[in-house]
Design an enzyme around this catalytic site. Structure first.
Site, PDB file in Angstrom:
ATOM      1  N   CYS A   2       0.832  -1.205   0.000  1.00 19.93           N
ATOM      2  CA  CYS A   2       0.000   0.000   0.000  1.00 19.93           C
ATOM      3  C   CYS A   2       0.866   1.255   0.000  1.00 19.93           C
ATOM      4  O   CYS A   2       2.046   1.206   0.265  1.00 19.93           O
ATOM      5  CB  CYS A   2      -0.868   0.008   1.236  1.00 19.93           C
ATOM      6  N   ARG A  27       2.225   1.694  -6.182  1.00 25.58           N
ATOM      7  CA  ARG A  27       2.478   0.719  -5.110  1.00 25.58           C
ATOM      8  C   ARG A  27       1.268  -0.160  -4.834  1.00 25.58           C
ATOM      9  O   ARG A  27       1.371  -1.192  -4.187  1.00 25.58           O
ATOM     10  CB  ARG A  27       2.860   1.451  -3.825  1.00 25.58           C
ATOM     11  N   TRP A  74      -3.460  -2.132  -1.523  1.00 28.38           N
ATOM     12  CA  TRP A  74      -3.272  -3.388  -2.269  1.00 28.38           C
ATOM     13  C   TRP A  74      -3.807  -4.448  -1.325  1.00 28.38           C
ATOM     14  O   TRP A  74      -3.211  -4.730  -0.292  1.00 28.38           O
ATOM     15  CB  TRP A  74      -1.799  -3.607  -2.589  1.00 28.38           C
ATOM     16  N   ASN A 100      -0.053  -0.119   6.133  1.00 25.97           N
ATOM     17  CA  ASN A 100       0.573  -0.942   5.095  1.00 25.97           C
ATOM     18  C   ASN A 100       1.213  -2.110   5.833  1.00 25.97           C
ATOM     19  O   ASN A 100       2.086  -1.899   6.677  1.00 25.97           O
ATOM     20  CB  ASN A 100       1.625  -0.129   4.338  1.00 25.97           C
ATOM     21  N   GLY A 101       0.763  -3.331   5.568  1.00 25.54           N
ATOM     22  CA  GLY A 101       1.338  -4.495   6.240  1.00 25.54           C
ATOM     23  C   GLY A 101       0.245  -5.496   6.561  1.00 25.54           C
ATOM     24  O   GLY A 101      -0.881  -5.401   6.071  1.00 25.54           O
ATOM     25  N   GLU A 490      12.834 -13.836 -17.744  1.00 31.32           N
ATOM     26  CA  GLU A 490      12.452 -12.425 -17.572  1.00 31.32           C
ATOM     27  C   GLU A 490      11.469 -11.996 -18.656  1.00 31.32           C
ATOM     28  O   GLU A 490      10.485 -11.305 -18.371  1.00 31.32           O
ATOM     29  CB  GLU A 490      13.698 -11.539 -17.591  1.00 31.32           C
ATOM     30  N   LYS A 494       7.735 -10.562 -17.911  1.00 29.19           N
ATOM     31  CA  LYS A 494       7.275  -9.265 -18.429  1.00 29.19           C
ATOM     32  C   LYS A 494       5.953  -9.426 -19.175  1.00 29.19           C
ATOM     33  O   LYS A 494       5.009  -8.676 -18.978  1.00 29.19           O
ATOM     34  CB  LYS A 494       8.347  -8.670 -19.368  1.00 29.19           C
ATOM     35  N   GLU A 497       3.062 -10.284 -16.723  1.00 28.73           N
ATOM     36  CA  GLU A 497       2.615  -9.298 -15.727  1.00 28.73           C
ATOM     37  C   GLU A 497       2.033  -8.044 -16.362  1.00 28.73           C
ATOM     38  O   GLU A 497       1.287  -7.335 -15.691  1.00 28.73           O
ATOM     39  CB  GLU A 497       3.740  -8.936 -14.766  1.00 28.73           C
ATOM     40  N   HIS A 513      11.585 -31.646 -23.711  1.00 26.91           N
ATOM     41  CA  HIS A 513      11.254 -32.582 -22.607  1.00 26.91           C
ATOM     42  C   HIS A 513       9.882 -32.249 -22.015  1.00 26.91           C
ATOM     43  O   HIS A 513       9.716 -32.214 -20.801  1.00 26.91           O
ATOM     44  CB  HIS A 513      12.338 -32.496 -21.530  1.00 26.91           C
ATOM     45  N   LYS A 612       4.237  -2.620  -6.781  1.00 27.80           N
ATOM     46  CA  LYS A 612       5.637  -2.415  -7.145  1.00 27.80           C
ATOM     47  C   LYS A 612       6.586  -3.144  -6.210  1.00 27.80           C
ATOM     48  O   LYS A 612       7.579  -3.697  -6.636  1.00 27.80           O
ATOM     49  CB  LYS A 612       5.981  -0.924  -7.127  1.00 27.80           C
TER      50      LYS A 612
HETATM   51  C1  AGP Z   1       9.349  -7.394 -11.863  1.00 26.28           C
HETATM   52  O1  AGP Z   1       8.872  -6.921 -13.132  1.00 26.28           O
HETATM   53  C2  AGP Z   1       8.240  -7.587 -10.887  1.00 26.28           C
HETATM   54  N1  AGP Z   1       7.506  -6.390 -10.714  1.00 26.28           N
HETATM   55  C3  AGP Z   1       8.646  -8.261  -9.596  1.00 26.28           C
HETATM   56  O2  AGP Z   1       8.970  -9.589  -9.948  1.00 26.28           O
HETATM   57  C4  AGP Z   1       9.862  -7.687  -8.823  1.00 26.28           C
HETATM   58  O3  AGP Z   1      11.048  -7.896  -9.566  1.00 26.28           O
HETATM   59  C5  AGP Z   1       9.983  -8.458  -7.503  1.00 26.28           C
HETATM   60  O4  AGP Z   1       8.815  -8.222  -6.754  1.00 26.28           O
HETATM   61  C6  AGP Z   1      11.210  -8.074  -6.684  1.00 26.28           C
HETATM   62  O5  AGP Z   1      11.125  -6.716  -6.320  1.00 26.28           O
HETATM   63  P1  AGP Z   1      12.431  -6.032  -5.661  1.00 26.28           P
HETATM   64  O6  AGP Z   1      13.524  -6.069  -6.698  1.00 26.28           O
HETATM   65  O7  AGP Z   1      11.994  -4.644  -5.312  1.00 26.28           O
HETATM   66  O8  AGP Z   1      12.811  -6.847  -4.450  1.00 26.28           O
END
Ligand code: AGP
Length: 617
Positions: A2, A27, A74, A100-101, A490, A494, A497, A513, A612
């Site tokens: 959050c 966030r 969030w 937040n938490g 990666e 991308k 997400e 496989h 984020k």
């Molecule tokens: C990456 O595109 C994602 N948003 C997510 O996997 C991110 O890399 C992961 O949450 C780790 O975040 P950090 O590097 O802030 O620890």
């Protein structure tokens, strides 16, 4: 995770809070709300949906007060509804709270408080904490031995909390005052001109001040118009240290770009230069890391590396593993942070432990750091946020210096982590067997990386055109080998997400496989095809896909000739040193996912369900 904003000062709080929430929306953006303390009332507006929905709702309130708090949510406990949006107000009407938490023992406390007559309008753990503060306030004799009744009620309530929190609280009996506290969820206080802005991260307050105080776990801050004091849960005073944010408002704004993700993809050449700046030796044959806090002698005694991270950062660790083993000739283990912390893996005394985290607040990575330190190991961090929890708790490390990454999908922070992993491999290799000349070649290759990324970014129009033709597919495979296998992972992440398309990354040879069963004309494969010893092996894998009518998008290093008709699409990338190849190869898959998401009209910077930085477990 959050977003939290609080304001105490001379200006009307509502507009400042809304501006801060807009800057924090990356966030978490399920719902948003704000509360202004005015005329002895806690005036609250809160709605499910984005901050602009809240801003519209706020016009129906006459927010004139100069003390307020705001929140973007969030969801963890309870669905995305107006009632579950923060701020929450205690059932006796005395307190408003944002959080937040996760409060792990909220159920027991809720039962206790219900028995004391407190009522609940939401499904959240946050509302329980709000009523718990009210409960202690009702018990607290007014002004006991000169303490502040408001502050002490919050302190007492937090004593009973198990879990994590970053909170801000207002009390109707204390106009112009705010109490905030943190445990594992980031909070900082912006020190302005006769005003104080509380925030989850600096992007919410950078437009008002660059002077900040980072709260540490277990600290509470009490803000009044006259200033602020910091103390610990056990009532010890803390002398605040004011830091200065080094980046500017523009860094945290869109500028002329359509999305933060686009801006940050195209910022990568500059970001790489910022990451490397001042970090090569005078003789140009190795890297220099001041913050490792380890002498060359100590580093030479290292006989093993361990890396922990999450998401894209974990992919960057896999590339670092490849380069350290290839050039420094030392074994490396990479683990998901969330797995490591419970695996209880044996680590030997000469293991050097790294965590990698852009935000420095990912709770699984922070927990892995703490577990490694509990085992007695020196833990270093590769991190992008000064003052973040991981930066503060690590025994040293390296900042990425790429400025705020606002786009939820990591781009410039990821390639920055790649280059730092490559520099670390060089640094260790030059302490051991790598020759001066090989070191100079490696350094020159890294210095040339930004320009190669610039060249690759010029493929954007071609990649956009390919993306538009492939956007309708529901499944993709991303296939790479050695240091490009993590880039396949990666690329798949991308695409998943930001466009919600199912995608999987695999070592190219592994495709036969099992995953090859997915191959039809409807499941395209993205292949990384670098020049070198395994070029022919990758071509064989491509043939196997082609034989089953699978479409192929090939990312090929210049100078490589594919058999005619093998690839349906070819994206050329510059030939380069092995340490730079993963960085350059990342750019096409970032652009591919970005343009596919645009073609599908996805909200690129605010993807559904994402945040984020994941500060909850
Ligand atoms: C990456 O595109 C994602 N948003 C997510 O996997 C991110 O890399 C992961 O949450 C780790 O975040 P950090 O590097 O802030 O620890």
């Amino acid at each position: 995770m959050c977003g939290i904003v609080g304001y105490v000062g001379k200006q009307k709080a509502a507009s400042i809070i809304l501006e801060g929430l807009k800057r924090l929306e990356y966030r978490g953006y399920d719902s948003a709300g704000l509360c202004v303390l005015q005329d002895g009332r806690l005036d609250v507006a809160k709605k499910a949906g984005r901050v602009e929905v809240l801003a519209k709702e706020a016009t129906r309130h006459r927010f004139n007060g100069t003390t307020g708090i705001g929140h973007t949510r969030w969801a963890t406990h309870g669905g995305v509804t107006d009632a579950n949006a923060h701020p929450h107000v205690s059932s006796d009407g005395h307190f408003a709270l944002i959080h937040n938490g996760v409060i792990e023992n909220y159920a027991q406390m809720k039962a206790f408080l219900s028995g004391k007559g407190y009522t609940f309008r939401s499904e959240t753990d946050t509302e329980v904490l709000c009523n718990l503060i009210a409960y202690h306030y009702a018990k607290e004799p007014a002004g006991q031995n000169g303490t502040n009744r408001f502050l002490e009620s919050v302190r007492k309530a937090l004593d009973h909390v198990e879990g994590t929190y970053g909170i801000a609280v207002l009390c109707i009996d204390f106009p112009g005052e705010m109490v905030a506290a943190r445990k594992a969820s980031p909070l900082l206080v912006g020190v302005g001109d006769n005003e104080y802005i509380l925030a989850s991260d600096a992007s919410a307050l950078i437009n008002r001040t660059q002077n900040v105080v980072y709260l540490k776990d277990g600290e509470l801050v009490h803000v009044t118009p006259a200033g602020f004091t910091i103390s610990t849960l056990d009532q010890m005073d803390v002398s605040p240290v004011v830091d200065r944010i080094t980046w500017s408002v523009a860094d945290a704004e869109l500028g002329s770009h359509a999305h933060f993700m686009e801006k940050e993809i195209f910022e990568q050449p500059q970001a790489l230069e910022n990451t490397m700046r001042g970090r090569f030796s005078e003789d140009g044959s190795t890297a220099n890391f001041g913050g490792l806090n380890l002498s060359a002698t100590e580093l030479r005694q290292i006989d093993r590396f361990m890396f922990c991270a999450c998401g894209s950062a974990w992919h960057a660790c896999l590339v670092a593993e490849h380069l350290i083993e290839r050039y420094a000739r030392l074994p490396v283990e990479v683990d998901y942070a969330s797995e490591f912390r419970y695996r209880n893996s044996p680590l030997d005394r000469n293991t050097l432990f790294f965590v990698m985290s852009q935000s420095g607040e990912t709770i699984d990575t922070l927990a892995a750091l703490r577990e490694a330190k509990r085992k007695g190991y020196r833990v270093l961090a590769i991190n992008n946020v000064v003052g973040s929890s991981i930066a503060r708790e690590a025994d040293g490390g390296v900042y990425q210096h790429v400025g705020p990454e606002i786009g939820v999908a990591s781009t410039k922070a990821f390639t920055s982590q790649l280059v730092l992993g490559a520099m670390l491999a060089l640094y260790i290799a030059r302490l051991r067997d790598m020759s001066f000349n090989d070191g100079v070649q490696y350094v020159n290759a890294l210095k040339g990386a930004p320009e190669l990324v610039r060249q690759t970014l010029r493929q954007a129009p071609l990649i956009k055109e390919i993306a538009q033709r492939y956007a309708k597919h529901a499944d993709f495979l991303f296939l790479g080998r050695l240091s490009l296998f993590p880039i396949a992972l990666e690329g798949a992440l991308k695409l998943k997400e930001i466009s919600y398309i199912h995608a999987e990354g695999y070592p190219a040879a592994e495709m036969k496989h099992g995953p090859i069963a997915l191959i039809t004309e409807k499941c395209p494969s993205v292949f990384f095809v670098p020049k070198g010893e395994i070029f022919n092996k990758i071509v064989s894998s491509m043939q196997e896909i082609k034989a089953r009518k699978g479409k192929i998008i090939a990312i090929v290093t210049e100078g490589c000739e594919l058999p005619p008709g093998l690839a349906d699409e070819v994206i050329p990338i510059p030939d380069c040193h092995e340490a730079v190849l993963p960085i350059v190869a990342t750019v096409p898959v970032q652009l591919l996912s970005y343009y596919i998401a645009l073609a599908l009209k996805c909200d690129v910077d605010k993807q559904r369900n994402l945040a984020k930085s994941v500060t909850v477990e």
